[in-house]
Design an enzyme around this catalytic site. Structure first.
Site, PDB file in Angstrom:
ATOM      1  N   ASP A  50      -4.710   3.132  -7.406  1.00  0.00           N
ATOM      2  CA  ASP A  50      -5.045   2.188  -6.336  1.00  0.00           C
ATOM      3  C   ASP A  50      -4.457   2.606  -4.989  1.00  0.00           C
ATOM      4  O   ASP A  50      -3.730   1.848  -4.337  1.00  0.00           O
ATOM      5  CB  ASP A  50      -4.543   0.780  -6.688  1.00  0.00           C
ATOM      6  CG  ASP A  50      -5.060   0.294  -8.032  1.00  0.00           C
ATOM      7  OD1 ASP A  50      -6.116   0.788  -8.470  1.00  0.00           O
ATOM      8  OD2 ASP A  50      -4.414  -0.570  -8.636  1.00  0.00           O
ATOM      9  N   GLU A 226     -15.178  -3.865  -8.825  1.00  0.00           N
ATOM     10  CA  GLU A 226     -13.852  -4.187  -8.308  1.00  0.00           C
ATOM     11  C   GLU A 226     -13.477  -3.220  -7.191  1.00  0.00           C
ATOM     12  O   GLU A 226     -14.262  -2.342  -6.815  1.00  0.00           O
ATOM     13  CB  GLU A 226     -12.809  -4.152  -9.432  1.00  0.00           C
ATOM     14  CG  GLU A 226     -12.596  -2.778 -10.046  1.00  0.00           C
ATOM     15  CD  GLU A 226     -11.608  -2.781 -11.211  1.00  0.00           C
ATOM     16  OE1 GLU A 226     -11.209  -3.873 -11.663  1.00  0.00           O
ATOM     17  OE2 GLU A 226     -11.236  -1.680 -11.672  1.00  0.00           O
TER      18      GLU A 226
END
Length: 335
Positions: A50, A226
């Site tokens: 991430d 997402e």
């Protein structure tokens, strides 16, 4: 705070497919003990996920979590190759505001809005459907300085929510974009958008602008959209998001293009029918990207699996990208 193993996503235990969380964690551990596949030239961080990198004032800043995922950290460096060795400064939990109970912090993002720094992240509590999004407001004027906890972003239709980011239009209007459940069970993660009245306040209900519909978005279960990220250039707006299960080789990037008119109208967004960034013969599961311009060159920074069937063992990678004649981004293939 109880002890835990990072990536031990308890709330998904009954739902993840085609394997259980325990099996995914075993793959993760095995992959970390084996050499990675693919060229390592473009790896920025050998064990990470991430990524969020922002350029400001001639420096680069990397917003991440510690390896137990319990602290928000910000590093400062001059060149991408220094990202792994940059000193990370803890900015939260800090001295300002309250600190709620949590088990892990997920996917923090550092953003400069109207001259102030903000950090957005999700808190994981190991309770089914309890994950929500939160905001920090900088009070020192520096990305590595003090932040005040502004609390949860309160959305009228209150559901499980992660991976929040801010979209700012040229006229200064702010929108919040994130991944969430439609209902109270984890059957699909969709991309939602809502209008903001300030950087920590939602001012409209959510609108779904993308849900998994193509086969390349539905590898693994539950089906996943997402990690939405905003990419703008010459007045055009794109949202690049991650699709399919993050624990699969088929995790990839899809793209939404803003067509104009009302941001909160799903018809204002066009989804590309094919992924815009996907696995190769040696690099698997590329996803959760961010974008940064360095010396007039655009880069995509993303995580990819360490090797095939690696579970959540991931590396952070970077590559330059170009723009198509129609003004859309062209990411090429992972390197």
């Amino acid at each position: 705070m109880s002890k835990h193993i990072p990536n031990d996503h308890i709330y998904q235990e009954a739902q993840l497919a085609p394997m259980t969380v325990a099996e995914i964690n075993k793959l993760t551990a095995n992959a970390r003990a084996l050499p990675p596949s693919g060229d390592q030239t473009h790896v920025l961080v050998e064990d990470g996920e991430d990524p969020w990198v922002v350029s400001h004032g001639g420096s680069l800043y990397y917003c991440t979590v510690d390896r137990l995922k319990q602290k928000v950290m910000v590093g400062k460096f001059s060149h991408l190759k220094e990202m792994a060795t940059a000193e990370l400064v803890q900015v939260w939990p800090g001295k300002q505001g309250t600190t709620p109970e949590y088990v892990e912090i997920w996917a923090p993002e550092l953003q400069l809005i109207d001259g102030k720094w903000y950090i957005y992240f999700a808190l994981y509590n190991a309770k089914n459907g309890a994950e929500r999004l939160f905001a920090l407001e900088g009070i020192s004027g520096h990305p590595q300085g003090d932040y005040e906890f502004q609390g949860q972003l309160q959305i009228p239709t209150d559901r499980w929510a992660i991976d929040g980011t801010v979209l700012a239009t040229d006229d200064g209007q702010l929108y919040f974009v994130w991944s969430g459940w439609e209902g109270f069970t984890n059957v699909s993660q969709n991309i939602y958008i809502a209008r903001m009245s300030n950087p920590w306040t939602i001012a409209s209900d959510r609108v779904c602008i993308s849900r998994p519909e193509y086969e390349w978005e539905k590898q693994g279960y539950p089906h996943v959209n997402e990690g939405p990220q905003v990419l703008t250039r010459n007045g055009r707006i794109f949202i690049v998001y991650s699709a399919s299960g993050s624990w699969t080789d088929d995790y990839c990037l899809g793209q939404l293009t803003y067509l104009g008119s009302d941001m909160l109208d799903p018809a204002s967004w066009r989804k590309e029918p094919e992924p815009v960034f996907s696995k190769t013969d040696t690099i698997f599961g590329p996803g959760h990207a961010c974008f940064v311009e360095i010396d007039q060159q655009d880069y995509i920074i993303y995580h990819a699996a360490r090797r095939s069937q690696a579970g959540w063992a991931r590396q952070v990678r970077a590559k330059p990208f170009i723009w198509n004649a129609d003004g859309s981004p062209n990411f090429g293939v992972p390197e």
